[in-house]
Design a protein around this motif. Structure first.
Motif, PDB file in Angstrom:
ATOM      1  N   ASN A  82       0.841  -1.207   0.000  1.00 42.07           N
ATOM      2  CA  ASN A  82       0.000   0.000   0.000  1.00 42.07           C
ATOM      3  C   ASN A  82       0.872   1.250   0.000  1.00 42.07           C
ATOM      4  O   ASN A  82       0.654   2.191  -0.770  1.00 42.07           O
ATOM      5  CB  ASN A  82      -0.910   0.019   1.232  1.00 42.07           C
ATOM      6  N   ARG A  83       1.869   1.268   0.898  1.00 42.55           N
ATOM      7  CA  ARG A  83       2.758   2.431   1.007  1.00 42.55           C
ATOM      8  C   ARG A  83       3.672   2.547  -0.207  1.00 42.55           C
ATOM      9  O   ARG A  83       3.898   3.640  -0.718  1.00 42.55           O
ATOM     10  CB  ARG A  83       3.614   2.320   2.272  1.00 42.55           C
ATOM     11  N   TRP A  84       4.198   1.410  -0.654  1.00 48.21           N
ATOM     12  CA  TRP A  84       5.226   1.399  -1.697  1.00 48.21           C
ATOM     13  C   TRP A  84       4.677   1.833  -3.052  1.00 48.21           C
ATOM     14  O   TRP A  84       5.313   2.597  -3.784  1.00 48.21           O
ATOM     15  CB  TRP A  84       5.815   0.003  -1.788  1.00 48.21           C
ATOM     16  N   TYR A  85       3.477   1.323  -3.385  1.00 46.55           N
ATOM     17  CA  TYR A  85       2.937   1.566  -4.730  1.00 46.55           C
ATOM     18  C   TYR A  85       1.696   2.458  -4.739  1.00 46.55           C
ATOM     19  O   TYR A  85       1.157   2.737  -5.810  1.00 46.55           O
ATOM     20  CB  TYR A  85       2.600   0.232  -5.405  1.00 46.55           C
ATOM     21  N   GLY A  86       1.230   2.854  -3.564  1.00 47.30           N
ATOM     22  CA  GLY A  86       0.067   3.727  -3.511  1.00 47.30           C
ATOM     23  C   GLY A  86      -1.217   3.051  -3.942  1.00 47.30           C
ATOM     24  O   GLY A  86      -2.060   3.660  -4.600  1.00 47.30           O
ATOM     25  N   VAL A  87      -1.363   1.765  -3.570  1.00 48.34           N
ATOM     26  CA  VAL A  87      -2.555   1.002  -3.943  1.00 48.34           C
ATOM     27  C   VAL A  87      -3.321   0.598  -2.689  1.00 48.34           C
ATOM     28  O   VAL A  87      -2.807   0.656  -1.568  1.00 48.34           O
ATOM     29  CB  VAL A  87      -2.177  -0.260  -4.757  1.00 48.34           C
ATOM     30  N   ASP A  88      -4.546   0.162  -2.886  1.00 51.42           N
ATOM     31  CA  ASP A  88      -5.403  -0.313  -1.799  1.00 51.42           C
ATOM     32  C   ASP A  88      -5.640  -1.799  -2.005  1.00 51.42           C
ATOM     33  O   ASP A  88      -6.274  -2.197  -2.989  1.00 51.42           O
ATOM     34  CB  ASP A  88      -6.722   0.461  -1.800  1.00 51.42           C
ATOM     35  N   ILE A  89      -5.118  -2.636  -1.106  1.00 53.80           N
ATOM     36  CA  ILE A  89      -5.217  -4.089  -1.242  1.00 53.80           C
ATOM     37  C   ILE A  89      -6.213  -4.639  -0.229  1.00 53.80           C
ATOM     38  O   ILE A  89      -6.132  -4.336   0.965  1.00 53.80           O
ATOM     39  CB  ILE A  89      -3.843  -4.755  -1.044  1.00 53.80           C
ATOM     40  N   SER A  90      -7.160  -5.439  -0.714  1.00 53.54           N
ATOM     41  CA  SER A  90      -8.141  -6.083   0.159  1.00 53.54           C
ATOM     42  C   SER A  90      -8.072  -7.594  -0.049  1.00 53.54           C
ATOM     43  O   SER A  90      -7.428  -8.081  -0.985  1.00 53.54           O
ATOM     44  CB  SER A  90      -9.551  -5.573  -0.143  1.00 53.54           C
ATOM     45  N   PHE A  91      -8.750  -8.343   0.836  1.00 58.76           N
ATOM     46  CA  PHE A  91      -8.678  -9.806   0.811  1.00 58.76           C
ATOM     47  C   PHE A  91     -10.067 -10.408   0.643  1.00 58.76           C
ATOM     48  O   PHE A  91     -11.039  -9.942   1.230  1.00 58.76           O
ATOM     49  CB  PHE A  91      -8.046 -10.328   2.104  1.00 58.76           C
ATOM     50  N   GLU A  92     -10.113 -11.473  -0.146  1.00 57.46           N
ATOM     51  CA  GLU A  92     -11.368 -12.187  -0.370  1.00 57.46           C
ATOM     52  C   GLU A  92     -11.789 -12.954   0.875  1.00 57.46           C
ATOM     53  O   GLU A  92     -12.977 -13.110   1.159  1.00 57.46           O
ATOM     54  CB  GLU A  92     -11.210 -13.154  -1.543  1.00 57.46           C
ATOM     55  N   ASN A  93     -10.807 -13.449   1.657  1.00 53.07           N
ATOM     56  CA  ASN A  93     -11.112 -14.192   2.873  1.00 53.07           C
ATOM     57  C   ASN A  93     -10.042 -13.931   3.919  1.00 53.07           C
ATOM     58  O   ASN A  93      -8.908 -13.543   3.605  1.00 53.07           O
ATOM     59  CB  ASN A  93     -11.227 -15.699   2.585  1.00 53.07           C
TER      60      ASN A  93
END
Length: 335
Positions: A275-286
């Protein structure tokens, strides 16, 4: 309210430790300044700035809240507010603003102009200060510093986030970095500070030279440790304590050289780094996927290369871009 109490109040507010009453009233004071320039610009009356800030905060914090009339709440820019609060904190630390019952001394306010450098997620930036000190800011960080250190007995800056410091040597002017309740003091050395607000720990890791790290507990007790290369001090916000340990510098300073390292960490921990490195928002399916572990090292790698590598290593995890900056991790891991 004296200088020490005011300093602690602002530090508590930056760390989210104020009471609701203190937070509401201090908001009113900070909202009266549109930018750090409103605090640091030259004034015809050199006493006005000190008197103004002190009287505003004292009257609001110590006053009777029942007599405070309603006021419109602005839609505040968090970065602007933080810059203003940090500016006041830096000014106090430099001794450029004095709060006391005694007559105020004349201070050359033109020397206290405060500059700010802010990096968004996915960005990094290198700044050179007037004394020759070089600071590399990691993603999602903020540095507030004087335009010049001339005439000051110390060199003082304020940091939120993470930065690598290469401090120019000057035995007559110690260099001080303020990160919430933690103060780092050096004369000339290189070290890393990680003080992201979403982490419980504030970490200081030394590459060269010697560093003194101090923290002030909620009871007012000062705790201090000295660090040499390959040593790290960690202050726990929740435990209100500081510890010292021996570490491998590479694990904490690789980011400066474009290296991202996962040392047997969970997917959940790795997602925060991405998230910090690439400026993305990562979520999880489970939830189970968050507990999977990953060990890897990447140097100047594109995000998709990192994701494909993790996918190959786990033999069950997959990912999907649900938006340009949003990624869903799904499946399971077999590692």
């Amino acid at each position: 309210m004296n200088e020490k109490q005011l300093k602690r109040l602002i530090e508590n507010y930056l760390n989210g430790n104020c009471t609701e009453r203190e937070k509401t009233l201090l908001d009113k004071v900070l909202d009266s300044y549109d930018s750090p320039a409103d605090i640091t610009q030259p004034l015809e009356d050199e006493h006005r700035l000190q008197n103004e800030i002190f009287s505003k905060i004292t009257s609001e914090i110590e006053g009777d809240t029942s007599k405070v009339p309603p006021y419109p709440v602005k839609k505040r820019s968090s970065s602007r507010w933080l810059a203003v609060a940090a500016t006041i904190l830096v000014l106090i630390g430099m001794g450029s603003v004095y709060f006391s019952e005694q007559p105020l001394k004349q201070v050359p306010l033109h020397q206290t102009e405060i500059l700010s450098s802010v990096t968004d997620w996915g960005q990094r930036n290198t700044i050179t200060l007037s004394d020759g000190t070089t600071i590399t800011l990691n993603a999602g960080s903020q540095l507030h510093y004087p335009k010049t250190f001339e005439g000051n007995t110390i060199r003082s800056v304020s940091l939120v986030g993470e930065a690598f410091f290469e401090v120019a040597k000057n035995p007559g002017k110690p260099f001080i970095i303020k990160t919430g309740k933690v103060t780092t003091r050096v004369l000339g050395t290189s070290f890393n500070i990680n003080s992201y607000e979403f982490n419980d720990m504030i970490s200081i890791t030394v590459r060269t030279g010697k560093v003194q790290v101090e923290s002030v507990s909620r009871s007012g007790k000062t705790d201090a440790v000295q660090l040499v290369p390959n040593e790290m001090a960690q202050y726990s916000r929740s435990n209100d304590s500081i510890t010292k340990s021996i570490v491998d510098n590479d694990n904490y300073m690789d980011w400066k050289n474009g290296i991202i390292r996962f040392s047997d960490i969970t997917f959940h921990e790795a997602s925060k780094m991405l998230n910090r490195w690439y400026g993305v928002d990562i979520s999880f399916e489970n939830e189970a996927l968050k507990k999977c572990h990953v060990t890897a090292r990447y140097e100047h790698a594109k995000l998709q290369v990192v994701l494909e590598s993790i996918k190959f290593a786990t033999k069950g995890m997959d990912y999907e871009f649900t938006d340009q900056k949003k990624i869903l991790l799904k499946g399971r891991c077999q590692n």
